[in-house]
Structure formats: C-alpha cells, structure tokens
Motif scaffolding. Structure first.
Motif, PDB file in Angstrom:
ATOM      1  N   ARG A 196       9.642 -14.568  -7.960  1.00  0.00           N
ATOM      2  CA  ARG A 196      10.956 -14.360  -7.375  1.00  0.00           C
ATOM      3  C   ARG A 196      10.902 -14.078  -5.879  1.00  0.00           C
ATOM      4  N   GLY A 197       9.987 -14.799  -5.215  1.00  0.00           N
ATOM      5  CA  GLY A 197       9.994 -14.773  -3.757  1.00  0.00           C
ATOM      6  C   GLY A 197       9.310 -13.584  -3.120  1.00  0.00           C
ATOM      7  N   TYR A 198       8.529 -12.835  -3.913  1.00  0.00           N
ATOM      8  CA  TYR A 198       7.783 -11.731  -3.296  1.00  0.00           C
ATOM      9  C   TYR A 198       6.544 -11.425  -4.121  1.00  0.00           C
ATOM     10  N   GLY A 199       5.670 -10.629  -3.538  1.00  0.00           N
ATOM     11  CA  GLY A 199       4.473 -10.174  -4.236  1.00  0.00           C
ATOM     12  C   GLY A 199       4.208  -8.732  -3.859  1.00  0.00           C
ATOM     13  N   HIS A 200       3.294  -8.118  -4.602  1.00  0.00           N
ATOM     14  CA  HIS A 200       3.000  -6.699  -4.379  1.00  0.00           C
ATOM     15  C   HIS A 200       1.508  -6.544  -4.105  1.00  0.00           C
ATOM     16  N   PHE A 201       1.158  -6.068  -2.914  1.00  0.00           N
ATOM     17  CA  PHE A 201      -0.251  -5.838  -2.571  1.00  0.00           C
ATOM     18  C   PHE A 201      -0.666  -4.460  -3.084  1.00  0.00           C
ATOM     19  N   THR A 202      -1.834  -4.417  -3.723  1.00  0.00           N
ATOM     20  CA  THR A 202      -2.210  -3.236  -4.498  1.00  0.00           C
ATOM     21  C   THR A 202      -3.296  -2.406  -3.819  1.00  0.00           C
ATOM     22  N   THR A 203      -3.542  -1.249  -4.417  1.00  0.00           N
ATOM     23  CA  THR A 203      -4.574  -0.349  -3.888  1.00  0.00           C
ATOM     24  C   THR A 203      -5.981  -0.869  -4.144  1.00  0.00           C
ATOM     25  N   ARG A 204      -6.116  -1.957  -4.886  1.00  0.00           N
ATOM     26  CA  ARG A 204      -7.443  -2.566  -5.039  1.00  0.00           C
ATOM     27  C   ARG A 204      -7.534  -3.863  -4.232  1.00  0.00           C
ATOM     28  N   ILE A 213       3.046  10.267   7.145  1.00  0.00           N
ATOM     29  CA  ILE A 213       3.748  10.532   5.889  1.00  0.00           C
ATOM     30  C   ILE A 213       4.668   9.367   5.493  1.00  0.00           C
ATOM     31  N   GLU A 214       4.912   8.449   6.417  1.00  0.00           N
ATOM     32  CA  GLU A 214       5.717   7.271   6.059  1.00  0.00           C
ATOM     33  C   GLU A 214       4.851   6.123   5.517  1.00  0.00           C
ATOM     34  N   ASP A 215       3.536   6.316   5.547  1.00  0.00           N
ATOM     35  CA  ASP A 215       2.611   5.274   5.067  1.00  0.00           C
ATOM     36  C   ASP A 215       2.182   5.617   3.635  1.00  0.00           C
ATOM     37  N   ILE A 216       3.161   5.803   2.765  1.00  0.00           N
ATOM     38  CA  ILE A 216       2.882   6.309   1.420  1.00  0.00           C
ATOM     39  C   ILE A 216       2.279   5.212   0.542  1.00  0.00           C
ATOM     40  N   ILE A 217       1.239   5.580  -0.202  1.00  0.00           N
ATOM     41  CA  ILE A 217       0.756   4.703  -1.277  1.00  0.00           C
ATOM     42  C   ILE A 217       1.574   5.040  -2.517  1.00  0.00           C
ATOM     43  N   ALA A 218       2.157   4.029  -3.150  1.00  0.00           N
ATOM     44  CA  ALA A 218       2.874   4.266  -4.411  1.00  0.00           C
ATOM     45  C   ALA A 218       2.573   3.113  -5.355  1.00  0.00           C
ATOM     46  N   CYS A 219       2.198   3.440  -6.556  1.00  0.00           N
ATOM     47  CA  CYS A 219       1.957   2.402  -7.557  1.00  0.00           C
ATOM     48  C   CYS A 219       3.309   1.858  -8.037  1.00  0.00           C
ATOM     49  N   PRO A 220       3.327   0.767  -8.804  1.00  0.00           N
ATOM     50  CA  PRO A 220       4.617   0.219  -9.266  1.00  0.00           C
ATOM     51  C   PRO A 220       5.400   1.181 -10.162  1.00  0.00           C
ATOM     52  N   GLY A 239       3.912  -1.883  -0.210  1.00  0.00           N
ATOM     53  CA  GLY A 239       3.060  -2.982  -0.653  1.00  0.00           C
ATOM     54  C   GLY A 239       3.782  -4.269  -0.961  1.00  0.00           C
ATOM     55  N   ASP A 240       5.099  -4.258  -1.018  1.00  0.00           N
ATOM     56  CA  ASP A 240       5.819  -5.502  -1.309  1.00  0.00           C
ATOM     57  C   ASP A 240       5.977  -6.337  -0.041  1.00  0.00           C
ATOM     58  N   ALA A 241       5.801  -7.645  -0.192  1.00  0.00           N
ATOM     59  CA  ALA A 241       6.052  -8.559   0.930  1.00  0.00           C
ATOM     60  C   ALA A 241       6.775  -9.784   0.394  1.00  0.00           C
ATOM     61  N   ILE A 279      -0.618  -4.290   9.855  1.00  0.00           N
ATOM     62  CA  ILE A 279       0.748  -4.756   9.616  1.00  0.00           C
ATOM     63  C   ILE A 279       1.307  -3.911   8.482  1.00  0.00           C
ATOM     64  N   SER A 280       2.230  -3.056   8.815  1.00  0.00           N
ATOM     65  CA  SER A 280       2.736  -2.105   7.830  1.00  0.00           C
ATOM     66  C   SER A 280       3.642  -2.795   6.807  1.00  0.00           C
ATOM     67  N   LEU A 281       3.355  -2.551   5.525  1.00  0.00           N
ATOM     68  CA  LEU A 281       4.277  -2.979   4.460  1.00  0.00           C
ATOM     69  C   LEU A 281       5.036  -1.753   3.957  1.00  0.00           C
ATOM     70  N   LYS A 282       5.336  -0.834   4.874  1.00  0.00           N
ATOM     71  CA  LYS A 282       6.003   0.422   4.505  1.00  0.00           C
ATOM     72  C   LYS A 282       7.209   0.692   5.406  1.00  0.00           C
ATOM     73  N   PRO A 283       8.178  -0.206   5.430  1.00  0.00           N
ATOM     74  CA  PRO A 283       9.369   0.127   6.215  1.00  0.00           C
ATOM     75  C   PRO A 283      10.055   1.346   5.598  1.00  0.00           C
ATOM     76  N   VAL A 284      10.754   2.088   6.415  1.00  0.00           N
ATOM     77  CA  VAL A 284      11.460   3.259   5.899  1.00  0.00           C
ATOM     78  C   VAL A 284      12.408   2.818   4.786  1.00  0.00           C
ATOM     79  N   GLY A 285      12.297   3.473   3.630  1.00  0.00           N
ATOM     80  CA  GLY A 285      13.158   3.128   2.499  1.00  0.00           C
ATOM     81  C   GLY A 285      12.717   1.891   1.740  1.00  0.00           C
TER      82      GLY A 285
END
Ligand code: SF4
Lengths: 99, 543
Positions: free
Chosen positions: B80-88, B403-410, B343-345, B333-339
């Motif tokens: 659906r037009g996006y992917g999720h980059f993971t902690t691995r 603190i805005e560069d949060i790692i969060a799993c799905p 990891g989604d791009a 390249i941050s994949l962590k915009p505010v809100g």
C-alpha cells in the motif's frame, strides 16, 4: 455472544463468519453460540481461511458488534495509526471502542 | 558493495520458484496451514493482525539506489505504497497478498535481494555498524566479514533448525553502533598489539524476555579462523541449547546456565577439533569479497560548512557524522518526523532517497537499526543541496539520538504478538517534546518502545524504555531507565508499577524534569541516571 474470525487465505484480510461465509466487516458477524466448534472444524477443513477461531463479543450501545479483546478490535478496524487504511466500512462502527 | 555471483543468484532464483509452487499448493488447498506455515516463514512471510507481512533482508543494512527503487516499486505494486524499516536493518511490508508473494520475491531477486532467513530458527540477517566503511574510528570495514558470515550461514545445513533464532552483529570500532553485545554472537574486528587484524567474540547476549549482555569469550581470533570459530560457537549451542522450552532456547540461556567460562571451554575444544576439519574458506574468498567494499573515489573538497541558516546548521550538528575522509560526512535521513510513525517510508520517499544516494553518496545507502536511513559518503560541499531536498520531502528532521528519534516496534497496530500499541506513544511523545521545546536541551536521550516482551523495540537498551503489557485486556506500559546498547552497554531497570497511555507519556516528561534538575555539566541523561540512581526518579513518579 460468540463470533468467529480468521484471515482470508489469499489476501490475509481479517474476516468474520456471517452465517453463510466470511465477511470483511465485523458488523456482519453472527452469534454462533454452541455451533462454534462444528463451524470451525468445517471451515478449517475447507481451507479458505487461515486458522479461524472463536472470540467473545458484545453488541455496543449503537448496535454494533464489539469484540471483547483489544487485539480483535484492532483487527476489525485496521491499524489505529493509519486510519486511511481502515477497513472500508469501519466508519459505521466508529473508532472510539478500539481502546 | 557486494554483488551476487552465479551461485548466489541461482540459489535465490531457485528459492523463488520453490516458494511459488508451495504458495500455489496452499492456495489450491493441497497444503494445510500447519504444513505451509514453516515454508512461508522460511521466505519471510508472516501472518500478522491484518494481513500477510513480508520481511526482506538487507544484509548489514547496505543497499544501492537500484535496490531501494525496487523496494519502492514493491511497495506500490504489491503493498500500500509504504514500507517499515526495522531495528534489524530490514524492511517489512504490511499488506502482501499470498497470491502476489512469489512475484514480489521474484522482483527482489532481480536486484539481488531476498527474504530468506528473516524468520525461523536459523541464522538471521547479519547486522553491522551503519557507518561501516565510512566511520573515522573503525579499524577496518566490517562488511566483508559480515558478508563472509552471510555466505557461510546461508542455507547452512547444520544450522537450519537451531534451538531458536540466532542473530549476529559485526562491528569494527570501539564505539558500538550496532548493539553488538545484545546479539547471540557479537563480533568486534580489531587490531592486536602486533598490528594484526582479528576478531573479538562475545556470545550469549540478547533482549527479549530474559535480556542478557554477552560476555567476552575470545579476545582475538585470527581472521583466517573467523568462520571456524563462529562454527564452533554455533555447534556447541546447537548441541546443548534447550529444545524443550521455547523461552529457554536462546544461546543466552545456555551461556548463562553453563557459565561463560564453561561455554568458552567447550567452544575452544570444538574449535580445536574444527581447525583440522578445514571448514574455513580460503583467504582468497575473503579477498574476493573485500574487493567489493573498496572505498569509492573520494575527492578533496571544502571542509567547512556555511552555518548561516540556523535550521541547516542544526541538522548538520545533529544528523551528520564524522567521516574517515575529511571532505565528507555521513548523513542521517530521519524517518522520525514529529507525530510520524518511526521507520515508515512511502514509496516516493524511498525513490527520492535512492536518487539522493546516486547524486550525493556514490550510489550507496544504509538502513540504521534506529529505523532511519543513511547516506554514508556525502561531500561537505553537497550538504546544503542534500538538506534542502530532504527537508522538502519531510525527511529533514534534525533529531538523531534525541528524544524525538524514538525507536518503536509495530506493536498492536500490526503485530499479532503484541500486548499494546507502541506507535501512538512515539507519536504523542514526539509531539509533546516538539511542543515544549525541550528536545535540544535534553541532548542525547534514547527512548525505545516495544509492544511486548519480545523487545523488537529494544526497550531494555533505552535510556528510557517503555514496554507494553496486557493488564486485564487493557494496554498498560512499564517504564524503565538506564539502558544502553552502545559500548557502555547496560540493561534498563523498571521504575515500578505501570501506567496507562496518558500516564506513561506524563511519566516520561517527569523523568526528563528530574534529569534536567539534577544534571551536572556535560552529563547526558544516562550519565545523570548512573550517578544519582533510580530513587529520585521513583520519588518523582510515585512519591
Ligand atoms: S516487540 Fe512484540 S509487539 Fe513489538 S514487533 Fe516485536 S513481537 Fe511485535
């Protein structure tokens, strides 16, 4: 009430037993009561839906089917963080009961 | 970067056709789900809450522009037009149809990619330092060794059914940017006193239900014995790792129960035996692989940056990293915009990043375990143009390690194993701190969120960690403090009773208040926590 759910074999989409087949919409789910095991055995054998299972649910104040567990409520509606990807008619159930 | 030879390509192509046949038989009802599940998992295809999920391996997080474009195309064509980059350092697609999965794998194979060994009890994708080959502080590029290990571990017949999954990380600097000691095996490439390059082995680390920091088991393995030593480590684990209890099956439990000294003794014994068995690939093979990782043709250029634009200067300060060539930097390249969703791009963002890699980074890209992307080799002179392009696409957030560069799993938004949602917490916390303007003041503060005890969001290693738990059918969150996955590795400790969603967000703010009130000059959050201990934080949270 007891309802049945699973994931469609081909698309993986969440589906709900509507008495005749599998619907994408939780509101179509019917109370299967004592027949749960029999329907599950039959549908598992038919292999159209991945590992269907029975869950508890209720009818909410607005008359909509509400799965008892949060995991199935999220399954019913789609990711809460991507409402643009919600199940198409999820709007008729409303988001307020997800959590 | 490495390119497939005829063997690699033939293996991957054959696997696609094998899976195509397996999926067809499943769709025709000739295989039950019990029969099919292990087959699809061997090809990275999970069944999650809403759909099938495909996890694609990105070996040691390195890819080129063509591969990133292929990932974008797959997102559009089959997802659906996006992917999720993971902690691995992998990518996951959330909406793949079983009917399409083999076609998606075939498209991946065309760009030398696959989803093999991204699931199951085998050796998973090898991870590494995202700055590998670019960092000023590495003794060597760790990726040739990671690639050698990848080739050794791919379809290794002895290690296809291990007691449990097995993760290896390889780094080559004192600084640990790959959570090396929280892996089943962590390898640090280093130089000994004689100036020879070899490998230090750590074994038995991990996160999950029982987090452990891997102890050192060998401080120098000569490079021409690297595979043999890894094989000895795996053999002892494969022989004695528990298969009777899934929760005690990881190597960390074996090493813990035997004790590091006894595990090491057994590995050394096996190693001595294996040395005569001749399992080590010839040195020429390592040389052949290493040739793919030669430096690109760096050129001299300006070394100073025009800092007159404060937004650009902030991004440079936060999101660039010193390079081994002084006219270059590595740019995060941050994949962590505010809100946003960590990891989604979108496919458009992936294509833009691919183009920027071609224009500014010798066609090379990295996926970071922090769920960001990286251009490893950017000329300092090109930074203004790069930043302008990123900023216009919503990829220019200046927030690395804040603190805005949060790692969060799905979490419970996607994952069938989850107890609670992770992503909404990350969204709300970034919004809260962007609004209160404290992000800069707080400095380095790594916040990590997992939706269940499996710890894909690395909460044990967060300066602040949050773990989602199920409390009588409602989401609840445990807060922990003091973890680190870097060279100063430590495991976070739980503060006390858990919180609901609003409560844990307020608790994070409270914890940062305590830090700001107590910190001494130059201290990071973690330093202050280590100096003053848990009590002041507990007092503020529960007192
Ligand atoms: S930590 Fe748990 S909830 Fe999060 S992705 Fe991993 S298994 Fe799923």
């Amino acid at each position: 009430m007891k309802i049945l759910t699973g994931n469609d074999l081909g698309s993986g989409a969440v589906t709900w037993w509507n008495g005749k087949g599998w619907s994408l919409f939780v509101d179509d789910a019917v109370d299967v009561g004592e027949d749960a095991d029999e329907i599950l055995a039959r549908e598992t054998a038919a292999r159209r839906v991945n590992v269907p299972y029975a869950i508890e649910a209720s009818i909410d104040a607005a008359g909509h089917v509400r799965p008892a567990h949060i995991k199935d409520r999220v399954r019913a509606l789609g990711p809460t963080v991507r409402r643009d990807l919600a199940v198409p008619t999820a709007g008729k159930t409303g988001w307020d009961w997800v959590i | 970067m490495y390119q497939y030879d005829q063997y690699d390509q033939a293996m991957v192509d054959a696997r696609v056709e094998e899976f195509r046949d397996q999926a067809r038989r499943r769709l025709e009802g000739k295989l039950t789900e019990d029969q099919f599940k292990p087959l699809r998992l061997m090809n990275g295809l999970y069944l999650q809450l809403h759909a099938y999920m495909l996890r694609v391996a990105i070996p040691y997080g390195t890819l080129n522009a063509r591969q990133m474009e292929a990932l974008a195309d797959i997102a559009d064509k089959y997802d659906r037009g996006y992917g999720h980059f993971t902690t691995r350092q992998n990518i996951q697609y959330n909406w793949i149809k079983l009917d399409d999965a083999a076609d998606a794998l075939a498209d991946l194979a065309k760009v030398e990619m696959h989803a093999i060994q991204t699931s199951g009890n085998c050796i998973r994708n090898i991870s590494s330092d995202h700055f590998a080959g670019a960092a000023h502080d590495e003794v060597a590029d760790p990726r040739p060794y990671a690639e050698l290990l990848r080739q050794w571990s791919s379809f290794h017949p002895e290690f296809t059914y291990l007691p449990r999954k097995f993760k290896i990380a390889v780094i080559a600097a004192e600084k640990d940017r790959a959570a090396m000691r929280l892996h089943d095996i962590g390898i640090r490439i280093l130089k000994n006193d004689a100036g020879e390059i070899g490998a230090q082995f750590y074994a038995g680390g991990g996160m999950g239900r029982t987090p452990m920091i891997a102890p050192l088991i060998r401080d120098f393995v000569p490079l021409d014995q690297l595979i043999t030593y890894a094989e000895a480590c795996l053999r002892v684990y494969n022989r004695y790792g528990r298969r009777d209890n899934k929760y005690k099956a990881r190597i960390k439990i074996l090493v813990h129960e035997l004790g590091a000294a006894e595990y090491t003794r057994q590995v050394e014994e096996e190693f001595a035996h294996m040395l005569s068995a001749g399992v080590e690939p010839p040195r020429e093979e390592l040389a052949r692989i290493a040739a793919y990782f030669n430096d690109p043709a760096f050129v001299d250029g300006p070394k100073t940056i025009d800092r007159s634009d404060p937004d650009f200067a902030l991004w440079v300060d936060r999101n660039t990293h010193r390079h081994k060539h002084d006219a270059y930097v590595s740019a995060v390249i941050s994949l962590k915009p505010v809100g946003g969703i960590p990891g989604d791009a979108t496919s458009d963002q992936m294509r833009l990043v691919a183009k920027l890699a071609r224009d500014y980074s010798f066609d090379e890209l990295r996926v970071m375990h922090t769920q960001n992307l990286l251009l490893p080799h950017v000329r300092i002179a090109d930074l203004p143009a790069l930043w302008a392009a990123l900023d216009a696409a919503g990829l220019g957030s200046p927030n690395m390690d804040t603190i805005e560069d949060i790692i969060a799993c799905p979490g419970l938004d996607y994952c069938s194993l989850a107890n609670a949602r992770s992503i909404p917490l990350a969204q709300r916390i970034t919004e809260r701190f962007a609004a209160n303007g404290r992000t800069g003041e707080l400095g380095e503060l790594k916040l990590k969120i997992s939706g269940c005890i499996n710890a894909c969001g690395h909460h044990h290693a967060g300066h602040i960690g949050i773990l989602g738990v199920d409390k009588k059918g409602t989401e609840n969150y445990q807060l922990s403090l003091g973890g680190s996955e870097a060279e100063d590795v430590s495991l976070a400790k739980i503060t006390g009773p858990g919180f609901d969603e609003d409560g844990v967000i307020a608790a994070v703010e409270t914890v940062t208040d305590v830090y700001l009130g107590a910190r001494q000059d130059g201290e990071r959050f973690l330093d202050t926590y280590r100096r003053i201990g848990m009590e002041p934080f507990k007092e503020a949270l529960y007192g």
